[in-house]
Design a protein around this motif. Structure first.
Motif, short mmCIF file in Angstrom:
data_model
loop_
_atom_site.label_atom_id
_atom_site.label_comp_id
_atom_site.label_asym_id
_atom_site.label_seq_id
_atom_site.Cartn_x
_atom_site.Cartn_y
_atom_site.Cartn_z
N ALA A 105 8.24 12.66 -0.63
CA ALA A 105 7.49 12.41 0.72
C ALA A 105 6.61 11.11 0.30
N PHE A 106 5.47 11.05 -0.54
CA PHE A 106 4.67 10.33 -0.69
C PHE A 106 5.08 9.02 -1.81
N ILE A 107 4.95 7.71 -1.13
CA ILE A 107 5.23 6.64 -1.95
C ILE A 107 3.84 5.87 -2.13
N PRO A 108 3.54 6.00 -3.34
CA PRO A 108 2.25 5.37 -4.06
C PRO A 108 2.06 3.96 -3.71
N SER A 109 3.03 3.08 -3.61
CA SER A 109 3.10 1.68 -3.50
C SER A 109 4.27 0.97 -2.90
N LEU A 110 4.11 0.57 -1.85
CA LEU A 110 5.50 0.04 -1.21
C LEU A 110 5.93 -1.27 -1.80
N GLU A 111 5.04 -1.97 -2.64
CA GLU A 111 5.40 -3.08 -3.36
C GLU A 111 6.63 -2.84 -4.46
N ASP A 112 6.66 -1.61 -4.99
CA ASP A 112 7.37 -1.12 -6.03
C ASP A 112 8.73 -0.89 -5.29
N ALA A 113 9.65 -1.78 -4.98
CA ALA A 113 11.10 -1.38 -4.33
C ALA A 113 11.88 -0.21 -4.93
N GLY A 114 11.84 -0.42 -6.33
CA GLY A 114 12.67 0.70 -7.03
C GLY A 114 12.24 1.85 -6.97
N ALA A 115 10.77 2.36 -7.41
CA ALA A 115 10.15 3.46 -7.02
C ALA A 115 10.16 4.02 -5.61
N ALA A 116 10.11 3.23 -4.57
CA ALA A 116 9.96 3.48 -3.38
C ALA A 116 11.49 4.27 -2.93
N TRP A 117 12.45 3.44 -3.09
CA TRP A 117 13.69 3.76 -3.13
C TRP A 117 13.96 5.05 -3.74
N ALA A 118 13.57 5.58 -4.84
CA ALA A 118 13.81 6.73 -5.67
C ALA A 118 13.42 7.94 -4.76
N GLY B 231 0.72 -1.25 0.12
CA GLY B 231 -0.13 0.05 -0.06
C GLY B 231 0.86 1.30 -0.16
N PRO B 232 0.18 2.56 -0.04
CA PRO B 232 0.87 3.65 0.03
C PRO B 232 1.52 3.92 1.62
N ALA B 233 2.44 4.71 1.51
CA ALA B 233 3.21 5.50 2.50
C ALA B 233 3.65 6.71 2.60
N VAL B 234 4.03 7.44 3.60
CA VAL B 234 4.48 8.70 3.94
C VAL B 234 6.05 8.54 4.19
N LEU B 235 6.92 9.14 3.83
CA LEU B 235 8.47 9.26 4.15
C LEU B 235 8.75 10.19 4.81
#
Length: 272
Positions: free
Chosen positions: A146-159, A127-131
């Motif tokens: 700040a906003f991570i739309p999907s924690l499952e997308d590891a690459g996008a989250a790390w970006a 799900g989504p998260a705030v960093l």
């Protein structure tokens, strides 16, 4: 009681312009006001009389505040908030467990590496998260840091995390913090707690003219916040889409901004 305020960088015998109205309100309320030179990561103590003091000024790191408290102690000045209490309020890991039931689910790392970030990401789940880091978010860079739309997308989250780390630069504190995204209304309530009791409540300084439509009652949260045993803190509440009040942030009251409409009341309550 002594109120410590930052001095004006160019006119050190005067309070910083941002805190000048607070200095005037404090003197009117019976505070003795003393000025300190703020350096960013700590504070160089000026002429401060011995006694019990509370600081109201620019944000300090936890180590910077510890140095500040030590300098003052050497001059016979005891801060109402100890260095350990400041760290507990200022850094999210210090207060999260006590307020876990009334704030979004959260996991964090203890450094800026990807391995720790991924452990926190996997622990929080899908799900989504705030960093943010242990002390601050970059909400004004919402979509890039700040906003991570999907924690499952590891690459996008790390970006998002990498951009956040770049923007925070030398101010990065502790490690990455991932908080479950919850849908909140546009306005927050900032509450001020003195010795475990809610002394003042009003708009958040980021939106001083706005308040949620539903009146806020601090009573249901007093036992949890008071249980922290912290002498002076702020707690920001927001109304979730389902009508439930949630804690967005807890901070040390000495370094939390106060809307001008609440300044005089807060100073009077601090003096008591």
């Amino acid at each position: 009681m002594i109120l410590l305020l930052p001095s004006d960088p160019l006119r050190p015998r005067r309070p910083d312009e941002h805190f000048a109205p607070e200095a005037a309100a404090a003197r009117q309320a019976g505070f003795e006001v003393a000025l300190v030179e703020h350096t960013g990561d700590g504070a160089v103590v000026g002429r401060v009389p011995a006694g019990l003091a509370v600081y109201r000024g620019w944000m300090l790191t936890a180590p910077g505040y510890a140095r500040f408290a030590e300098d003052l102690a050497g001059r016979g000045v005891a801060l109402v908030t100890s260095a350990a209490q400041y760290r507990q309020a200022h850094e999210l890991p210090g207060w999260y467990a006590a307020l876990e039931s009334i704030t979004p689910a959260t996991f964090w790392s203890s450094d800026d590496g990807r391995a720790g970030f991924d452990r926190a990401r996997l622990a929080l789940g899908a799900g989504p998260a705030v960093l943010r880091d242990w002390t601050k978010s970059m909400k004004h860079y919402w979509h890039e840091a700040a906003f991570i739309p999907s924690l499952e997308d590891a690459g996008a989250a790390w970006a998002v995390a990498a951009r956040f780390r770049e923007l925070r630069d030398d101010s990065f504190a502790g490690g990455f913090v991932l908080r479950r995204f919850e849908e909140f209304g546009p306005a927050e309530v900032r509450t001020w707690w003195i010795d475990g009791a809610c002394a003042v409540a009003g708009p958040h300084p980021d939106s001083p003219e706005a308040l949620p439509e539903v009146p806020f009652d601090p009573a249901p949260y007093a036992s949890l916040i008071g249980g922290l045993g912290l002498p002076f803190v702020t707690v920001d509440f927001a109304l979730r889409a389902d009508g439930v009040w949630r804690v967005v942030e807890l901070g040390d009251g000495q370094v939390s901004d106060c809307p001008s409409a609440l300044r005089d009341e807060l100073v009077r309550k601090l003096l008591r």
